[in-house]
Design a protein around this motif. Structure first.
Motif, PDB file in Angstrom:
ATOM      1  N   ARG A  48      38.527  35.456  24.814  1.00 49.24           N
ATOM      2  CA  ARG A  48      37.883  34.366  25.549  1.00 49.24           C
ATOM      3  C   ARG A  48      37.837  34.693  27.042  1.00 49.24           C
ATOM      4  O   ARG A  48      36.821  34.451  27.707  1.00 49.24           O
ATOM      5  CB  ARG A  48      38.611  33.045  25.322  1.00 49.24           C
ATOM      6  CG  ARG A  48      37.867  31.843  25.907  1.00 49.24           C
ATOM      7  CD  ARG A  48      38.542  30.514  25.635  1.00 49.24           C
ATOM      8  NE  ARG A  48      38.842  30.269  24.237  1.00 49.24           N
ATOM      9  CZ  ARG A  48      40.056  30.379  23.669  1.00 49.24           C
ATOM     10  NH1 ARG A  48      41.099  30.718  24.376  1.00 49.24           N
ATOM     11  NH2 ARG A  48      40.233  30.130  22.395  1.00 49.24           N
ATOM     12  N   LEU A  49      38.914  35.253  27.578  1.00 49.94           N
ATOM     13  CA  LEU A  49      38.916  35.662  28.984  1.00 49.94           C
ATOM     14  C   LEU A  49      37.831  36.704  29.240  1.00 49.94           C
ATOM     15  O   LEU A  49      37.180  36.695  30.290  1.00 49.94           O
ATOM     16  CB  LEU A  49      40.270  36.219  29.397  1.00 49.94           C
ATOM     17  CG  LEU A  49      41.367  35.202  29.649  1.00 49.94           C
ATOM     18  CD1 LEU A  49      42.696  35.903  29.901  1.00 49.94           C
ATOM     19  CD2 LEU A  49      41.015  34.299  30.818  1.00 49.94           C
ATOM     20  N   GLY A  50      37.636  37.597  28.267  1.00 44.23           N
ATOM     21  CA  GLY A  50      36.586  38.598  28.400  1.00 44.23           C
ATOM     22  C   GLY A  50      35.211  37.982  28.527  1.00 44.23           C
ATOM     23  O   GLY A  50      34.314  38.570  29.121  1.00 44.23           O
ATOM     24  N   CYS A  51      35.045  36.783  27.981  1.00 45.72           N
ATOM     25  CA  CYS A  51      33.760  36.073  28.055  1.00 45.72           C
ATOM     26  C   CYS A  51      33.620  35.250  29.329  1.00 45.72           C
ATOM     27  O   CYS A  51      32.496  34.976  29.758  1.00 45.72           O
ATOM     28  CB  CYS A  51      33.615  35.119  26.865  1.00 45.72           C
ATOM     29  SG  CYS A  51      33.530  35.909  25.258  1.00 45.72           S
ATOM     30  N   THR A  52      34.744  34.835  29.930  1.00 46.65           N
ATOM     31  CA  THR A  52      34.669  33.834  30.996  1.00 46.65           C
ATOM     32  C   THR A  52      35.339  34.206  32.312  1.00 46.65           C
ATOM     33  O   THR A  52      34.995  33.635  33.346  1.00 46.65           O
ATOM     34  CB  THR A  52      35.315  32.513  30.521  1.00 46.65           C
ATOM     35  OG1 THR A  52      36.701  32.754  30.236  1.00 46.65           O
ATOM     36  CG2 THR A  52      34.626  31.966  29.287  1.00 46.65           C
ATOM     37  N   ALA A  53      36.300  35.102  32.308  1.00 53.53           N
ATOM     38  CA  ALA A  53      37.124  35.338  33.498  1.00 53.53           C
ATOM     39  C   ALA A  53      36.436  36.234  34.521  1.00 53.53           C
ATOM     40  O   ALA A  53      35.591  37.066  34.191  1.00 53.53           O
ATOM     41  CB  ALA A  53      38.463  35.953  33.104  1.00 53.53           C
ATOM     42  N   ASP A  54      36.849  36.058  35.754  1.00 53.44           N
ATOM     43  CA  ASP A  54      36.445  36.940  36.844  1.00 53.44           C
ATOM     44  C   ASP A  54      37.528  38.006  36.968  1.00 53.44           C
ATOM     45  O   ASP A  54      38.599  37.755  37.527  1.00 53.44           O
ATOM     46  CB  ASP A  54      36.304  36.144  38.144  1.00 53.44           C
ATOM     47  CG  ASP A  54      35.942  37.019  39.325  1.00 53.44           C
ATOM     48  OD1 ASP A  54      35.747  38.253  39.149  1.00 53.44           O
ATOM     49  OD2 ASP A  54      35.851  36.471  40.439  1.00 53.44           O
ATOM     50  N   PHE A  55      37.258  39.166  36.443  1.00 55.13           N
ATOM     51  CA  PHE A  55      38.256  40.234  36.419  1.00 55.13           C
ATOM     52  C   PHE A  55      38.428  40.912  37.780  1.00 55.13           C
ATOM     53  O   PHE A  55      39.232  41.818  37.912  1.00 55.13           O
ATOM     54  CB  PHE A  55      37.917  41.252  35.326  1.00 55.13           C
ATOM     55  CG  PHE A  55      38.250  40.764  33.954  1.00 55.13           C
ATOM     56  CD1 PHE A  55      39.493  41.006  33.400  1.00 55.13           C
ATOM     57  CD2 PHE A  55      37.330  40.034  33.211  1.00 55.13           C
ATOM     58  CE1 PHE A  55      39.816  40.544  32.138  1.00 55.13           C
ATOM     59  CE2 PHE A  55      37.633  39.566  31.952  1.00 55.13           C
ATOM     60  CZ  PHE A  55      38.885  39.825  31.409  1.00 55.13           C
ATOM     61  N   GLU A  56      37.687  40.466  38.782  1.00 46.75           N
ATOM     62  CA  GLU A  56      37.875  40.971  40.139  1.00 46.75           C
ATOM     63  C   GLU A  56      39.082  40.309  40.799  1.00 46.75           C
ATOM     64  O   GLU A  56      39.568  40.781  41.824  1.00 46.75           O
ATOM     65  CB  GLU A  56      36.613  40.733  40.975  1.00 46.75           C
ATOM     66  CG  GLU A  56      35.380  41.459  40.454  1.00 46.75           C
ATOM     67  CD  GLU A  56      35.545  42.969  40.476  1.00 46.75           C
ATOM     68  OE1 GLU A  56      36.115  43.503  41.446  1.00 46.75           O
ATOM     69  OE2 GLU A  56      35.111  43.610  39.502  1.00 46.75           O
ATOM     70  N   GLN A  57      39.560  39.210  40.235  1.00 51.81           N
ATOM     71  CA  GLN A  57      40.720  38.507  40.774  1.00 51.81           C
ATOM     72  C   GLN A  57      41.993  39.305  40.496  1.00 51.81           C
ATOM     73  O   GLN A  57      42.054  40.084  39.556  1.00 51.81           O
ATOM     74  CB  GLN A  57      40.834  37.116  40.132  1.00 51.81           C
ATOM     75  CG  GLN A  57      39.643  36.222  40.390  1.00 51.81           C
ATOM     76  CD  GLN A  57      39.471  35.934  41.876  1.00 51.81           C
ATOM     77  OE1 GLN A  57      40.412  35.619  42.578  1.00 51.81           O
ATOM     78  NE2 GLN A  57      38.235  36.070  42.347  1.00 51.81           N
ATOM     79  N   LYS A  58      43.016  39.060  41.322  1.00 53.35           N
ATOM     80  CA  LYS A  58      44.282  39.776  41.152  1.00 53.35           C
ATOM     81  C   LYS A  58      45.041  39.334  39.915  1.00 53.35           C
ATOM     82  O   LYS A  58      45.785  40.110  39.334  1.00 53.35           O
ATOM     83  CB  LYS A  58      45.167  39.597  42.388  1.00 53.35           C
ATOM     84  CG  LYS A  58      44.690  40.376  43.573  1.00 53.35           C
ATOM     85  CD  LYS A  58      45.692  40.314  44.688  1.00 53.35           C
ATOM     86  CE  LYS A  58      45.197  41.149  45.844  1.00 53.35           C
ATOM     87  NZ  LYS A  58      46.155  41.212  46.927  1.00 53.35           N
ATOM     88  N   SER A  59      44.875  38.094  39.523  1.00 48.66           N
ATOM     89  CA  SER A  59      45.553  37.634  38.308  1.00 48.66           C
ATOM     90  C   SER A  59      44.579  36.801  37.491  1.00 48.66           C
ATOM     91  O   SER A  59      43.604  36.260  38.004  1.00 48.66           O
ATOM     92  CB  SER A  59      46.811  36.837  38.642  1.00 48.66           C
ATOM     93  OG  SER A  59      46.475  35.638  39.291  1.00 48.66           O
ATOM     94  N   LEU A  60      44.875  36.719  36.226  1.00 46.91           N
ATOM     95  CA  LEU A  60      44.035  35.987  35.283  1.00 46.91           C
ATOM     96  C   LEU A  60      44.777  34.748  34.806  1.00 46.91           C
ATOM     97  O   LEU A  60      46.016  34.734  34.777  1.00 46.91           O
ATOM     98  CB  LEU A  60      43.712  36.879  34.081  1.00 46.91           C
ATOM     99  CG  LEU A  60      42.912  38.136  34.385  1.00 46.91           C
ATOM    100  CD1 LEU A  60      42.875  39.054  33.173  1.00 46.91           C
ATOM    101  CD2 LEU A  60      41.506  37.762  34.810  1.00 46.91           C
TER     102      LEU A  60
END
Length: 177
Positions: A48-60
């Motif tokens: 789900r994170l792969g679909c929605t998260a901003d992976f440029e952030q330092k933490s998820l």
């Protein structure tokens, strides 16, 4: 990744399977159906994170990751509070990988970044194959050798005792649900 998330949440239609899948045969401690649910409970928030998260952030965001999975990882400081199956899986992972170190939760989650090329698999399905045996199938795009240490981490910490595979399997063979 949305199709993968759907397959993590519920069993896919077998007719939609690619021509080949990679099979992992997993012996588990305890009930195989409960193991499958634990494994899905770890993979669902990651995909789900792969679909929605901003992976440029330092933490998820890790709110949806099961606490036991976060606790068993490297650097959590809560390793001793993790359930016995997760701690035993952590040790089995190290043995299986020849001394592989536990994964840091954020490092593991970053493998689900859709722009990350190091994850060499995509979830397909898990089926109970016996009282203490589970078959996990992933799409490795026909490759017999692919990066799957991240998958093995989840598989072992969810309660795997032993893992054989991956082996390439032609999907014309269908397993009963």
């Amino acid at each position: 990744m949305k199709d993968e998330l759907r397959r993590v949440r519920e069993r896919p239609d077998t007719d939609a399977a690619p021509p080949v899948l990679s099979l992992f045969v997993i012996d588990v401690s305890g009930d195989a159906a409960a193991y499958v649910e634990r494994l899905r409970s770890v993979l669902a928030p990651a995909v789900r994170l792969g679909c929605t998260a901003d992976f440029e952030q330092k933490s998820l965001p890790v709110d949806e990751v099961p606490g036991w999975f976060a606790a068993v990882g490297s650097g959590s400081g809560d390793e001793e509070r993790a359930p016995r199956f997760a701690r035993a899986g952590r040790e089995a992972y190290a043995e299986h990988t020849g001394g592989g170190r536990p994964w840091d939760l954020h490092d593991w989650l970053y493998r689900f970044d859709p722009d990350e090329d190091s994850r060499g698999w995509e979830w397909w399905d898990a089926t109970v194959a016996g009282p203490s045996r589970v078959h996990v199938r992933v799409d490795s795009w026909g490759e017999s050798f692919f990066g799957c240490q991240d998958l093995l981490w989840a598989v072992f910490t969810a309660g795997a005792v032993r893992v054989n595979g991956p082996t390439i399997q032609i999907t014309s063979f269908r397993e009963n649900p």
